[in-house]
Design a protein around this motif. Structure first.
Motif, PDB file in Angstrom:
ATOM      1  N   GLN A 263      15.248  61.014   6.603  1.00 11.50           N
ATOM      2  CA  GLN A 263      14.000  61.417   5.947  1.00 11.50           C
ATOM      3  C   GLN A 263      12.846  60.541   6.423  1.00 11.50           C
ATOM      4  N   PHE A 264      13.104  59.245   6.521  1.00 12.52           N
ATOM      5  CA  PHE A 264      12.070  58.346   7.057  1.00 12.52           C
ATOM      6  C   PHE A 264      11.761  58.701   8.502  1.00 12.52           C
ATOM      7  N   LEU A 265      12.807  58.964   9.288  1.00 13.27           N
ATOM      8  CA  LEU A 265      12.604  59.280  10.701  1.00 13.27           C
ATOM      9  C   LEU A 265      11.774  60.541  10.886  1.00 13.27           C
ATOM     10  N   GLN A 266      11.974  61.525  10.022  1.00 14.19           N
ATOM     11  CA  GLN A 266      11.204  62.763  10.131  1.00 14.19           C
ATOM     12  C   GLN A 266       9.720  62.497   9.934  1.00 14.19           C
ATOM     13  N   VAL A 267       9.391  61.660   8.953  1.00 16.28           N
ATOM     14  CA  VAL A 267       7.986  61.306   8.721  1.00 16.28           C
ATOM     15  C   VAL A 267       7.434  60.541   9.926  1.00 16.28           C
ATOM     16  N   PHE A 268       8.218  59.582  10.417  1.00 18.73           N
ATOM     17  CA  PHE A 268       7.804  58.775  11.558  1.00 18.73           C
ATOM     18  C   PHE A 268       7.611  59.649  12.800  1.00 18.73           C
ATOM     19  N   ALA A 269       8.546  60.580  13.026  1.00 14.60           N
ATOM     20  CA  ALA A 269       8.456  61.459  14.191  1.00 14.60           C
ATOM     21  C   ALA A 269       7.234  62.365  14.097  1.00 14.60           C
ATOM     22  N   LYS A 270       6.962  62.900  12.902  1.00 15.88           N
ATOM     23  CA  LYS A 270       5.790  63.765  12.732  1.00 15.88           C
ATOM     24  C   LYS A 270       4.504  62.995  13.020  1.00 15.88           C
ATOM     25  N   PHE A 271       4.474  61.742  12.577  1.00 16.70           N
ATOM     26  CA  PHE A 271       3.293  60.907  12.820  1.00 16.70           C
ATOM     27  C   PHE A 271       3.055  60.747  14.321  1.00 16.70           C
ATOM     28  N   LEU A 272       4.108  60.410  15.071  1.00 11.89           N
ATOM     29  CA  LEU A 272       3.954  60.225  16.506  1.00 11.89           C
ATOM     30  C   LEU A 272       3.678  61.551  17.219  1.00 11.89           C
ATOM     31  N   LEU A 273       4.308  62.631  16.755  1.00  9.87           N
ATOM     32  CA  LEU A 273       4.128  63.921  17.422  1.00  9.87           C
ATOM     33  C   LEU A 273       2.705  64.448  17.258  1.00  9.87           C
ATOM     34  N   ILE A 274       2.014  64.018  16.204  1.00  8.62           N
ATOM     35  CA  ILE A 274       0.607  64.398  16.062  1.00  8.62           C
ATOM     36  C   ILE A 274      -0.174  63.958  17.297  1.00  8.62           C
ATOM     37  N   PHE A 275       0.101  62.752  17.775  1.00 10.44           N
ATOM     38  CA  PHE A 275      -0.622  62.238  18.933  1.00 10.44           C
ATOM     39  C   PHE A 275      -0.148  62.908  20.219  1.00 10.44           C
ATOM     40  N   ALA A 276       1.117  63.330  20.250  1.00 15.21           N
ATOM     41  CA  ALA A 276       1.592  64.097  21.396  1.00 15.21           C
ATOM     42  C   ALA A 276       0.880  65.442  21.460  1.00 15.21           C
ATOM     43  N   VAL A 277       0.709  66.083  20.305  1.00 15.16           N
ATOM     44  CA  VAL A 277      -0.010  67.362  20.253  1.00 15.16           C
ATOM     45  C   VAL A 277      -1.462  67.179  20.691  1.00 15.16           C
ATOM     46  N   ILE A 278      -2.068  66.074  20.244  1.00 17.31           N
ATOM     47  CA  ILE A 278      -3.451  65.790  20.659  1.00 17.31           C
ATOM     48  C   ILE A 278      -3.529  65.649  22.177  1.00 17.31           C
ATOM     49  N   ALA A 279      -2.575  64.914  22.750  1.00 16.16           N
ATOM     50  CA  ALA A 279      -2.564  64.733  24.205  1.00 16.16           C
ATOM     51  C   ALA A 279      -2.379  66.066  24.918  1.00 16.16           C
ATOM     52  N   LEU A 280      -1.498  66.927  24.393  1.00 15.02           N
ATOM     53  CA  LEU A 280      -1.285  68.238  25.003  1.00 15.02           C
ATOM     54  C   LEU A 280      -2.515  69.129  24.837  1.00 15.02           C
ATOM     55  N   LEU A 281      -3.183  69.020  23.691  1.00 15.01           N
ATOM     56  CA  LEU A 281      -4.392  69.800  23.466  1.00 15.01           C
ATOM     57  C   LEU A 281      -5.476  69.407  24.467  1.00 15.01           C
ATOM     58  N   VAL A 282      -5.655  68.109  24.635  1.00 13.66           N
ATOM     59  CA  VAL A 282      -6.631  67.628  25.630  1.00 13.66           C
ATOM     60  C   VAL A 282      -6.216  68.082  27.024  1.00 13.66           C
ATOM     61  N   GLY A 283      -4.912  68.006  27.319  1.00 11.97           N
ATOM     62  CA  GLY A 283      -4.427  68.484  28.604  1.00 11.97           C
ATOM     63  C   GLY A 283      -4.699  69.962  28.804  1.00 11.97           C
ATOM     64  N   GLY A 284      -4.597  70.735  27.721  1.00 10.92           N
ATOM     65  CA  GLY A 284      -4.907  72.160  27.806  1.00 10.92           C
ATOM     66  C   GLY A 284      -6.347  72.414  28.213  1.00 10.92           C
ATOM     67  N   PHE A 285      -7.266  71.612  27.679  1.00 12.57           N
ATOM     68  CA  PHE A 285      -8.668  71.734  28.081  1.00 12.57           C
ATOM     69  C   PHE A 285      -8.818  71.470  29.584  1.00 12.57           C
ATOM     70  N   ILE A 286      -8.117  70.452  30.081  1.00 11.46           N
ATOM     71  CA  ILE A 286      -8.204  70.098  31.494  1.00 11.46           C
ATOM     72  C   ILE A 286      -7.676  71.245  32.359  1.00 11.46           C
ATOM     73  N   ILE A 287      -6.537  71.792  31.958  1.00  9.18           N
ATOM     74  CA  ILE A 287      -5.936  72.883  32.730  1.00  9.18           C
ATOM     75  C   ILE A 287      -6.859  74.095  32.749  1.00  9.18           C
ATOM     76  N   MET A 288      -7.399  74.448  31.580  1.00 10.61           N
ATOM     77  CA  MET A 288      -8.298  75.590  31.511  1.00 10.61           C
ATOM     78  C   MET A 288      -9.513  75.383  32.417  1.00 10.61           C
ATOM     79  N   ASN A 289     -10.096  74.185  32.362  1.00  7.71           N
ATOM     80  CA  ASN A 289     -11.264  73.894  33.183  1.00  7.71           C
ATOM     81  C   ASN A 289     -10.912  73.930  34.665  1.00  7.71           C
ATOM     82  N   THR A 290      -9.758  73.350  35.009  1.00  6.05           N
ATOM     83  CA  THR A 290      -9.345  73.314  36.415  1.00  6.05           C
ATOM     84  C   THR A 290      -9.134  74.723  36.960  1.00  6.05           C
TER      85      THR A 290
END
Length: 862
Positions: A263-290
């Motif tokens: 249960q703790f790990l799930q909360v911890f993983a969700k916290f870190l995955l938020i930043f992974a999603v942010i990185a992928l979202l920013v990457g999506g902008f780069i890909i679209m622009n490219t």
């Protein structure tokens, strides 16, 4: 068409690498997070299985209530030790052993505590098991504890504490410090300690006295006789157990322990995955622009394909196949890079005081599938819009000069769509913050995402005036190179806005988190200034997991001539009106001299053994007045009825309130000691110096006494106390900065990629400028300043959005303790300066490439 796509990819290998890099980083973060949490889960699952490896059944008290303020699990009182001999004769029992578990902290040879339970793995104490099958520890030096002052410690603690068999040291418990002799050193199975925890094992009578209570055990473990299953043994035990106790199989105990950590790990993983999603979202902008830029650059090529008979669908599919190829390569490389990210995240957590146990990284099928799907999905989705534009190229475009620029403020449809997205995003954000929906975080998070998208859509409209404003000083400062840089960013506002948008997301989140942290610290400082009338704070260093300094310490401090009053603060969990609540307690005789809680009715001095203090807001919510009953369920004493003896108006000032938070209840030490089983220790001790006593002399006296009677504790003056509270916030802030850095790096890669593609697009133009006298240095300067304008544009937009988000959240949490809106201008100015420098760094490779262009070849380029 497939052959043409593959040939196009091979010809434009550099573009492939730079485009894929954004996805690689995002996928690597996702894969690394999943690997790290899976590895942690396996480590702790193996630990749980090792602890209960030989255990067939466990007898324990029934849970009084489930859940705690710090995690999950049942709250159970200790059980009577007399059950051990009684249950040993139950049919099917081969062996039985009582277990004691509690807080201890070992002092190393140099006088410093081993481990950091407040910000890392726990420091545990227990009794040495005499039944080999039930003892997961094996001695590697010395012998088992026999005398009352003898202990066995784990090998890991012995190593980092520089302790050996025969050494005499101090062990901190919830009570007076204990002088002990190291009788033995043990390993936990095949490792030096259980998941890096520090462990001190006493004889059973001493462990009961120091960690539980004389004649009490935390639980009793059993080994089944040959041929008896765990279920059969539990059934036999259950038939003879007294009321209030229960039996569980060893397998069930292992699963409960593992589920609690998961249960703790799930909360911890969700916290870190938020930043992974942010990185992928920013990457999506780069890909679209490219892809948008490259599709525009290949207008003639696509027109020729159409003229030769290719259908719109074939052109669209060709761009999407290219995206699939880029996404697949990036996903595989990102998955491989995930190992490095997982190692880096583990080191990063350790650097911030959250050390994780060792162990090899685990790669599961789920991590592989999720990583590959994310890499492919983000790339393909980002390429859909450019692919559709490519499909709309008419055959006649093959005979026309390609035009990649996009001037003006954009269509009115774009403006309307952007404003509609902005309105929807703001509505969801404010509803999530003020409307109390079922999932406030999800609603507010969706609103934030929509606002970012809206600003991105409106970016083309904003980019032209923003580029003009940001670049206005450049013609005067840098002359021709500055003027050209400014004109280049204004010439294609859509491309400029798309490049800036990727950076805007990262900077916006940095600004938001920075303002939230600054406001939390400012609110806490204001609360301390307003409510804390003491002068010094002694922090036990035990963390929230139990333990603390000797309860006699406040009385000894109060006896000092430099001290007017001292009160300890105890902490624990209870069930109040059906809700798990953290409870703090202070001495009613001295607490009122140190805590200014703004009493409305009653006083702290009235907090006796059957009394409770309630905040005015909580009292209004439950319609309570002085003398009214409050139903409370304690772990050790069960259901109790306490009477309201104090209603206070400032819950931020109450004992137990966290930085930026509020405490709805607190107790006096008589009620706490009556309902929480001994041993009792103080989490913190608050001290008020005597009138007229010099602050320096009082602090020195308090430090001297504390060092003698509470080694390992920290003495802070009021400024140091504020700094410590702020450090708790800043630690998380810096950790988030480190995680957001990946999104910002991706944004800067996008700027560099855009510049590189624009240089290809402007090859002939650059060649002409070189031919008419522009030096390589001037050309490099032009490209660099163009990058700086784009970077500053993304930074300015990000800061504006981030400051707004921070203001909205502080406004929403004003009644929850976040009372001060603080904008750290110096920090935000540093962000702007760093963005400018990062813009220069992003332009290094593109500017060098531009400066190395062959002038004659560049002039003849079509």
């Amino acid at each position: 068409m497939i052959k043409i796509v593959l040939q196009s990819l091979l010809v434009r290998k550099r573009r492939l690498v730079t485009t894929a890099l954004a996805v690689i980083i995002g996928v690597a973060f996702t894969a690394g997070t999943l690997m790290l949490t899976d590895s942690m889960g396996k480590t702790f699952n193996d630990l749980s299985a090792g602890v209960y490896k030989g255990t067939d059944a466990v007898v324990r008290a029934k849970a009084v209530f489930n859940g705690t303020m710090g995690g999950s699990g049942g709250q159970r009182p200790p059980i009577d030790a007399s059950l051990v001999p009684a249950l040993s004769h139950v049919p099917g029992v081969a062996a039985a052993q009582g277990t004691v578990l509690g807080y201890t902290r070992l002092i190393g040879k140099d006088g410093t505590p081993v481990g950091n339970p407040a910000h890392g793995v726990p420091s545990l104490g227990g009794n040495w098991g005499t039944v080999p099958a039930l003892n997961p520890f094996q001695l590697v030096a010395g012998h088992a504890p026999q005398a009352p002052d003898e202990v066995v410690i784990d090998k890991h603690s012995a190593t980092i504490g520089h302790l050996a068999v025969g050494d005499v040291t101090t062990v901190l418990v919830s009570g007076p410090p204990q002088r002990v002799r190291i009788a033995g050193i043990a390993v936990f199975g095949t490792v030096d300690s259980p998941a890096g925890a520090s462990v001190v094992l006493f004889t059973t009578p001493v462990a009961q006295k120091l960690l539980a209570a004389p004649g009490k055990f935390t639980s009793i473990s059993f080994v089944a006789a040959p041929g008896v299953s765990q279920q059969q043994l539990v059934a036999s035990l259950q038939r003879v157990l007294p009321p209030g106790t229960e039996a569980a199989t060893g397998a069930k105990i292992i699963k409960e322990t593992q589920d609690s950590f998961q249960q703790f790990l799930q909360v911890f993983a969700k916290f870190l995955l938020i930043f992974a999603v942010i990185a992928l979202l920013v990457g999506g902008f780069i890909i679209m622009n490219t892809f948008a830029i490259t599709v525009a650059q290949r207008t003639q090529e696509n027109g020729l394909l159409r003229a030769l008979g290719a259908s719109r669908r074939q052109v669209l599919v060709s761009v999407l196949v290219e995206a699939v190829a880029v996404g697949a390569i990036a996903a595989v490389l990102g998955l491989a890079a995930g190992f490095a990210v997982a190692t880096g995240l583990k080191a990063l957590l350790g650097a911030f005081g959250f050390a994780l146990p060792g162990g090899s990284l685990v790669l599961t099928a789920n991590t592989v599938v999720v990583s590959l799907l994310l890499g492919l999905g983000v790339t393909v989705v980002a390429a859909i819009s450019p692919a559709r534009k490519a499909a709309e190229v008419p055959p006649v475009a093959a005979m026309q000069q390609a035009s990649t620029g996009s001037t003006g403020y954009g269509s009115w449809q774009r403006v309307v769509a952007g404003l509609a997205l902005l309105a929807a995003g703001l509505a969801m954000l404010f509803y999530g913050l003020f409307g109390h929906p079922a999932s406030a975080f999800a609603v507010a998070g969706t609103g934030i995402l929509l606002v970012f998208f809206a600003v991105s859509v409106l970016g083309r409209t904003i980019a032209l005036p923003l580029s003009r404003t940001i670049g206005a000083p450049l013609p005067r400062i840098k002359g021709v190179t500055g003027a050209l840089a400014r004109q280049n960013t204004m010439r294609d506002p859509q491309r400029t806005a798309a490049s800036a948008s990727a950076l805007m997301i990262g900077v916006g989140l940095v600004a938001f988190i920075t303002i939230l942290a600054s406001s939390t610290t400012a609110s806490n400082d204001a609360t301390v200034d307003r409510t804390f009338t003491g002068d010094f704070v002694i922090n036990s260093g035990a963390g929230m997991g139990g333990g603390g300094v000797d309860p006699a310490l406040p009385h000894k401090l109060a006896a000092l001539p430099q001290v007017a009053a001292a009160t300890g603060e105890s902490i624990g969990d209870a069930l109040i009106f059906g809700q798990v609540t953290g409870l703090a307690a202070v001495d009613p005789g001295t607490g009122g001299q140190i805590f200014n809680v703004s009493p409305v009715q009653g006083s702290i001095s009235a907090l006796g053994a059957d009394a409770i203090a309630v905040s005015a807001d909580t009292a209004a919510q439950h319609h309570l007045t002085i003398g009214d009953p409050v139903p409370v369920v304690f772990r050790d004493t069960g259901p109790r009825t306490l009477r309201v003896a104090l209603i206070y108006g400032d819950p931020q000032a109450a004992p137990g309130s966290s930085p930026g938070g509020k405490a709805g209840y607190f107790l006096g030490t008589p009620a706490f000691n009556a309902n929480f089983a001994a041993p009792h220790g103080y989490f913190q001790v608050f001290v008020k110096k005597a009138p007229g006593a010099p602050a320096a002399a009082a602090l020195a006296a308090v430090k001297q006494l504390t060092a003698r009677d509470a080694p390992g504790a920290t003495v802070l003056d009021q400024g140091g106390y504020k700094a410590e509270q702020a450090n708790q916030v800043n630690q998380l802030l810096y950790f988030i900065y480190a995680l957001l850095a990946l999104a910002i790096v991706i944004g800067l890669l996008g700027i560099g990629n855009t510049l590189a593609l624009s240089i290809f697009e402007r090859t002939r133009e650059l060649g002409v400028m070189r031919a008419v006298g522009m030096t390589r240095r001037q050309l490099r300067s032009t490209i660099r300043w163009e990058s700086v304008i784009i970077a500053l544009q993304g930074t300015v937009l990000g800061l504006a959005v981030g400051v707004f988000f921070g203001w909205a959240l502080v406004l929403a949490q004003k009644n929850q303790g976040l009372s001060v809106f603080s904008v750290p201008f110096r920090t935000l100015l540093i962000v702007i300066i760093l963005a400018g420098l990062a813009g220069v760094a992003a332009a290094i490779l593109p500017s060098r490439r531009a400066a190395k262009l062959n002038v004659l070849r560049a002039i003849t380029t079509e």
